[in-house]
Write an enzyme that holds these catalytic residues in place. Structure first.
Site, PDB file in Angstrom:
ATOM      1  CG  ASP A 111      -1.982  -1.024   1.189  1.00 53.26           C
ATOM      2  OD1 ASP A 111      -1.844  -1.981   0.384  1.00 53.26           O
ATOM      3  OD2 ASP A 111      -2.947  -0.927   1.970  1.00 53.26           O
ATOM      4  NE  ARG A 125      -2.691   3.486  13.880  1.00 55.94           N
ATOM      5  CZ  ARG A 125      -1.948   2.680  13.155  1.00 55.94           C
ATOM      6  NH1 ARG A 125      -0.635   2.849  13.114  1.00 55.94           N
ATOM      7  NH2 ARG A 125      -2.476   1.693  12.476  1.00 55.94           N
ATOM      8  CG  ASP A 179      -5.651   3.094  12.665  1.00 62.18           C
ATOM      9  OD1 ASP A 179      -5.682   3.306  13.889  1.00 62.18           O
ATOM     10  OD2 ASP A 179      -5.558   1.947  12.173  1.00 62.18           O
ATOM     11  CB  SER A 217      -6.599  -5.330   8.410  1.00 63.30           C
ATOM     12  OG  SER A 217      -6.013  -4.136   8.847  1.00 63.30           O
TER      13      SER A 217
HETATM   14  N1  ARG Z   1      -9.895  -1.589  15.872  1.00 67.34           N
HETATM   15  C1  ARG Z   1      -8.683  -1.227  16.528  1.00 67.34           C
HETATM   16  C2  ARG Z   1      -8.634   0.246  16.769  1.00 67.34           C
HETATM   17  O1  ARG Z   1      -9.352   0.973  16.143  1.00 67.34           O
HETATM   18  C3  ARG Z   1      -7.480  -1.726  15.777  1.00 67.34           C
HETATM   19  C4  ARG Z   1      -7.205  -1.015  14.476  1.00 67.34           C
HETATM   20  C5  ARG Z   1      -6.099  -1.673  13.739  1.00 67.34           C
HETATM   21  N2  ARG Z   1      -5.663  -0.896  12.606  1.00 67.34           N
HETATM   22  C6  ARG Z   1      -5.303  -1.398  11.460  1.00 67.34           C
HETATM   23  N3  ARG Z   1      -4.951  -0.571  10.519  1.00 67.34           N
HETATM   24  N4  ARG Z   1      -5.291  -2.690  11.216  1.00 67.34           N
HETATM   25  O2  ARG Z   1      -7.888   0.695  17.585  1.00 67.34           O
END
Ligand code: ARG
Length: 399
Positions: free
Chosen positions: A18, A98, A127, A179
């Site tokens: 990506d 993040r 994210d 993911s």
């Molecule tokens: N659902 C979780 C959160 O919002 C994990 C997100 C994981 N992110 C990813 N890009 N796979 O904190």
């Protein structure tokens, strides 16, 4: 859309499909220079060769930042101090990483003379919100580019075709079944077969924890030491934050501790199924609560407990750098002044049980609580309880 004023973009880059495609797409679309930025938060991905790879894809520069210590000390440990848990279950592993990634992204953009930042988060997740709120708070002058919300590539196949067309070097071509997001605190799995919330995860998916059924038949005991609510030692050995978290992960992970399977409410308004492994965080939070149980004043503890869901929600929603978070954190810090001591935790087949707690500043009085008579020195006069209960019960008899 493509803003002609953008000259140099700092891209959060991992070297995967990506972000490699994004790197090239930025150059093609904005006719700009791209600086690749990679944050090491303990994702355990190979970082050697990354700068060469970024440059082969067209980057003018590549900056790697080791954020493991800062992430553990300034993000994970404050969350442990506040017992942060989203929707009663999620220890916020991704959400906590993040803001530190975003903070350094802004710094690197400034240091390398960029006028824009770009990230590879999709338009459906949390994210994108977390990154961009961090950019707003720390670098409001920077342009933000989110290719997944802009371009017309819709799938992995589209990305592969784009990579082929532009001779972008791609290493792994096997489709990832989930993911995945990993750091020092956790690993998360979403998407693929997990999108059916009834479908159990395959046992082969897990990375940081042993299958509880295959975990050792003998329990392990771990002693975690805290100072002012901050984890300081494991089994009497003082460790720096990242090393302590790593050790906690190994110990708890070996016993299958810290797996969670849930459906959560994303900030953007979707429900999403996620599976998490947070072995060390689970151990540290349980031990922290146990030390609090003997060192926190009752009312302070209850006030803090009322603040906790809000604290977790702010972390989850991406408001780490916000006035309301500063306010909450000041209160949480204050609550931790006396939280010094140790807890002993037993790890066994996916479960964890506190079996002891002690503190040099304990508020627990064996003499006061005892069923045995403490004699003359007793400040707790049992006869006082008669009036106490009579007054408490007055209005109950009047109904
Ligand atoms: N659902 C979780 C959160 O919002 C994990 C997100 C994981 N992110 C990813 N890009 N796979 O904190």
């Amino acid at each position: 859309m493509a803003d002609a004023s953008v000259k140099r973009v700092c891209l959060a880059y991992s070297g995967g499909l990506d972000t490699s495609v994004i790197l090239r797409w930025l150059i093609e679309t904005y006719d700009c220079e791209v600086v690749a930025y990679c944050a090491d938060v303990g994702q355990e991905e190979e970082l050697t060769g990354l700068p060469e790879k970024a440059k082969a894809s067209g980057a003018v520069d590549c900056v790697i930042r080791d954020l493991r210590e800062e992430f553990s000390r300034d993000y994970v440990f404050p969350a442990i101090q506040g017992n942060a848990l989203y929707e009663g279950t999620y220890l916020l592993g991704t959400a906590l990483a993040r803001p530190v990634i975003g903070k350094h992204h802004v710094e690197v953009a400034r240091e390398t003379g960029c006028d824009a930042v770009a990230h590879g988060a999709t338009g459906k997740g949390n994210d994108q919100v977390r990154f961009e709120l961090a950019y707003r708070a720390l670098g409001p002058d920077l342009e933000v580019i989110a290719p997944w919300r802009e371009w017309d590539l819709r799938s992995r196949t589209d990305c592969m075709a784009y990579a082929q067309k532009h001779s972008i070097p791609i290493t792994a071509t096997v489709k990832k079944p989930y993911s995945i997001d990993r750091n020092l605190l956790h690993i998360s799995f979403e998407g693929g077969v997990l999108e059916d919330p009834w479908r159990a995860p395959d046992s082969s998916m897990f990375v940081m924890t042993t299958d509880p059924e295959e975990a050792p038949d003998t329990a392990a005991e771990v002693i975690v030491g805290f100072e002012r609510g901050v984890p300081m030692s494991i089994d009497g050995q003082a460790l720096r934050p990242a090393a302590l978290l790593k050790r906690a992960n190994q110990l708890a992970g070996a016993h299958g501790v810290g797996r969670v399977d849930m459906v959560e409410n994303r900030f953007v308004g979707l429900k999403s199924r996620g599976v998490y492994e947070t072995p060390g965080g689970t151990l540290l939070q349980a031990a922290h609560r146990a030390v609090e149980s003997i060192t926190l004043d009752r009312e302070v503890m209850h006030e803090r407990d009322r603040l906790m869901p809000r604290f977790a929600e702010l972390i989850y929603n991406g408001f780490w750098f916000s006035p309301e978070m500063d306010f909450l954190r000041a209160a949480l810090d204050k609550s931790q002044e006396n939280v010094t001591g140790e807890a002993r935790v037993r790890l066994y087949k996916g479960g964890l049980h506190v079996t002891g707690r002690r503190s040099p500043v304990s508020l627990y009085s064996e003499a006061l609580s005892s069923f045995e008579d403490a004699g003359e020195a007793d400040t707790y006069v049992q006869a006082d309880a008669t009036g106490f209960i009579r007054l408490q019960g007055l209005r109950l008899a009047e109904r």
